[in-house]
Design a protein around this motif. Structure first.
Motif, PDB file in Angstrom:
ATOM      1  N   ILE A 155      35.512  44.673  29.932  1.00  0.00           N
ATOM      2  CA  ILE A 155      34.578  43.745  30.870  1.00  0.00           C
ATOM      3  C   ILE A 155      35.579  43.485  32.093  1.00  0.00           C
ATOM      4  CG2 ILE A 155      35.771  41.807  29.694  1.00  0.00           C
ATOM      5  CD1 ILE A 155      33.284  40.181  30.636  1.00  0.00           C
ATOM      6  N   GLY A 156      34.848  43.758  33.348  1.00  0.00           N
ATOM      7  CA  GLY A 156      35.424  43.148  34.515  1.00  0.00           C
ATOM      8  C   GLY A 156      34.616  41.867  35.068  1.00  0.00           C
ATOM      9  N   LEU A 157      34.803  41.204  35.846  1.00  0.00           N
ATOM     10  CA  LEU A 157      34.301  39.974  36.244  1.00  0.00           C
ATOM     11  C   LEU A 157      34.596  39.672  37.671  1.00  0.00           C
ATOM     12  CD1 LEU A 157      32.033  38.483  34.614  1.00  0.00           C
ATOM     13  CD2 LEU A 157      34.113  36.456  34.623  1.00  0.00           C
ATOM     14  N   TYR A 158      33.621  39.109  38.635  1.00  0.00           N
ATOM     15  CA  TYR A 158      33.849  38.660  39.832  1.00  0.00           C
ATOM     16  C   TYR A 158      33.210  37.398  40.060  1.00  0.00           C
ATOM     17  CZ  TYR A 158      36.031  42.877  42.106  1.00  0.00           C
ATOM     18  OH  TYR A 158      36.804  43.733  42.283  1.00  0.00           O
ATOM     19  N   ASN A 159      34.006  36.493  40.906  1.00  0.00           N
ATOM     20  CA  ASN A 159      33.432  35.210  41.371  1.00  0.00           C
ATOM     21  C   ASN A 159      32.344  35.430  42.315  1.00  0.00           C
ATOM     22  OD1 ASN A 159      34.697  35.183  43.599  1.00  0.00           O
ATOM     23  ND2 ASN A 159      36.172  33.483  42.817  1.00  0.00           N
ATOM     24  N   GLY A 160      31.817  34.362  43.020  1.00  0.00           N
ATOM     25  CA  GLY A 160      30.732  34.337  44.057  1.00  0.00           C
ATOM     26  C   GLY A 160      31.404  34.695  45.616  1.00  0.00           C
TER      27      GLY A 160
END
Length: 465
Positions: free
Chosen positions: A250-255
């Protein structure tokens, strides 16, 4: 003389048409067949491939070898993710699962992953048993085997996985939350699943491209620049999920278009599952993960354990003990209630469900985590250096030749897997050669991203001189 085939941290990987050939895949498959026949009364293998070049050819090679040895085979229809094969190993009562994938490696690579009947990586000891019986030459009778054989069943693992997801998540809560969500498939094997589960979200790189547009499908910030730019240009995105080539990381980005690393994701998962879902269990993490995970576990009264790098070590604990969350820095995370396997889509859906049900932004949820463990930032460098320099650095680590990196004096060293140098309780750096790639990894944690990068820079200057 035939190539010596060795399994690394997670499977055998090699460059296509160099060492990764039909002949070598047949050799590995033959050893797998021999091992399965020896260890299971009614052997059955489930197999699938990801989106890489000639995945279908290599699956067909392995299937023919298995069938030539009288083994029943469940062959996936189309490309599939690693979690789909692992789930199928359990649901279809298979002896092992085989995934033709090189995971996050560059497009020139392919690989061969082995999964256990319990739904996670095959244990290191059993993988070694298979590696030890790989022969230089095998019988050629497999070449004439027909895939129309009665031992071969074509199975729809994607639908099985989609149904499993829908039975375990409040998909309606996510879909009706008003959240603006993005999924970057990185041209990987997860590209179709979320189109079926959450068709109204936004998609990037969710089409078939075996070259991955020249970018290694590893969901880390440097490989996700198009996603970052997309979020910043749109200006109204709440969260973005990315998964690697076989969709287990998984990779994740905020707004705001800022990368959220796996350390923060692991902490968010523990916090959500413990506080909001009322679940409990042990926390198992790899050596390169932030020590703050231990602090979070202690906050909830959970035992925690740090293991060697390689998800197989975490999976080994998960199949024997009551584990709530097991995870590693590289984006491989598993949770209670699913298989003991990394699954990037599953973890992303938990985060999205957390946001949907709490009504909070990702940053607000991270602030909840910081209230418990304190704020921090993490950064990693992959040094592509000569083998001679790499070995020299490791030798210096073994001999305790490093006392400081720039102004950062070493107070404590831990050596579970690699070398983790602590400067104080908020700053550390770790040095370790990769088990799957010709690189030396350097990891750092500090109160700010800028300082983490300074630590990496000072460490690199010291070790590479």
């Amino acid at each position: 003389m035939a190539t010596k085939i060795k399994f690394g941290t997670d499977g055998w990987r090699a460059i296509i048409a160099d060492e990764y050939t039909v002949e070598n895949v047949a050799r590995v498959s033959y050893a797998t067949a021999e091992w399965v026949k020896k260890n299971f009364d009614n052997p059955r293998i489930v197999i699938g491939h990801d989106c890489r070049f000639q995945g279908e050819l290599f699956v067909e090679t392995a299937v023919k070898v298995f069938v030539s040895q009288g083994i029943e085979v469940k062959m996936a229809k189309g490309f599939v993710s690693t979690p789909m094969v692992s789930l199928a190993a359990v649901k279809k009562n298979c002896s092992v699962g085989v995934v033709i994938t090189a995971s996050h490696n560059p497009p020139s690579y392919n690989g061969f992953k082995l999964k256990s009947h319990l739904g996670g990586p095959l244990s290191p000891e059993k993988v070694q048993e298979i590696e030890d019986i790989i022969k230089e030459e095998i019988p050629n009778d497999w070449k004439s085997v027909s895939l129309a054989n009665t031992l071969v069943e074509i199975v729809d693992l994607e639908t099985e996985y989609v149904n499993h997801v829908k039975a375990n998540f409040d998909i309606a809560a996510i879909a009706n939350s008003g959240l603006n969500l993005v999924y970057d498939a990185m041209f990987g094997a997860g590209q179709n699943v979320l189109k079926r589960i959450l068709p109204d979200i936004q998609f990037l790189h969710a089409e078939h491209n075996p070259s991955f547009k020249g970018v290694a499908p590893e969901p880390i910030a440097k490989n996700l620049q198009e996603l970052e730019q997309y979020i910043k240009e749109k200006g109204n995105i709440d969260c973005a999920l990315a998964t690697d080539g076989d969709a287990d990381r998984i990779g994740l980005y905020n707004g705001k278009g800022e990368f959220v690393d796996s350390h923060h994701i692991i902490l968010l998962l523990i916090h959500y599952l413990a506080k909001y879902k009322g679940l409990s269990g042990k926390i198992a993490t790899a050596f390169s993960t932030t020590p703050r995970v231990g602090k979070m576990a202690a906050h909830y009264g959970f035992p925690s354990e740090v293991v060697k790098i390689g998800f197989k070590y975490i999976a080994g604990i998960m199949v024997n003990e009551d584990v709530l969350v097991g995870g590693e820095e590289s984006g491989g995370i598993a949770v209670k209630g699913h298989i003991p396997e990394r699954d990037g889509i599953w973890m992303g859906l938990i985060i999205w469900e957390f946001m949907a049900k709490s009504g909070k932004t990702l940053d607000e949820l991270i602030e909840e985590v910081y209230e418990i463990v304190g704020s921090f930032k993490f950064e990693r460098s992959d040094l592509h250096i000569t083998e001679a320099l790499k070995q020299s650095i490791i030798s210096n680590c073994q001999s305790n030749n490093y006392t400081a990196f720039g102004k950062y004096a070493i107070k404590e060293v831990q050596t579970i897997d690699g070398y983790k140098y602590f400067f104080d309780d908020q700053r550390w750096v770790m040095i370790r050669p990769s088990g799957t790639e010709p690189v030396l990894r350097v990891y750092a944690e500090a109160p700010t991203l800028e300082e983490a990068r300074v630590i990496l820079s000072e460490t690199e200057k010291t070790i590479c001189n």
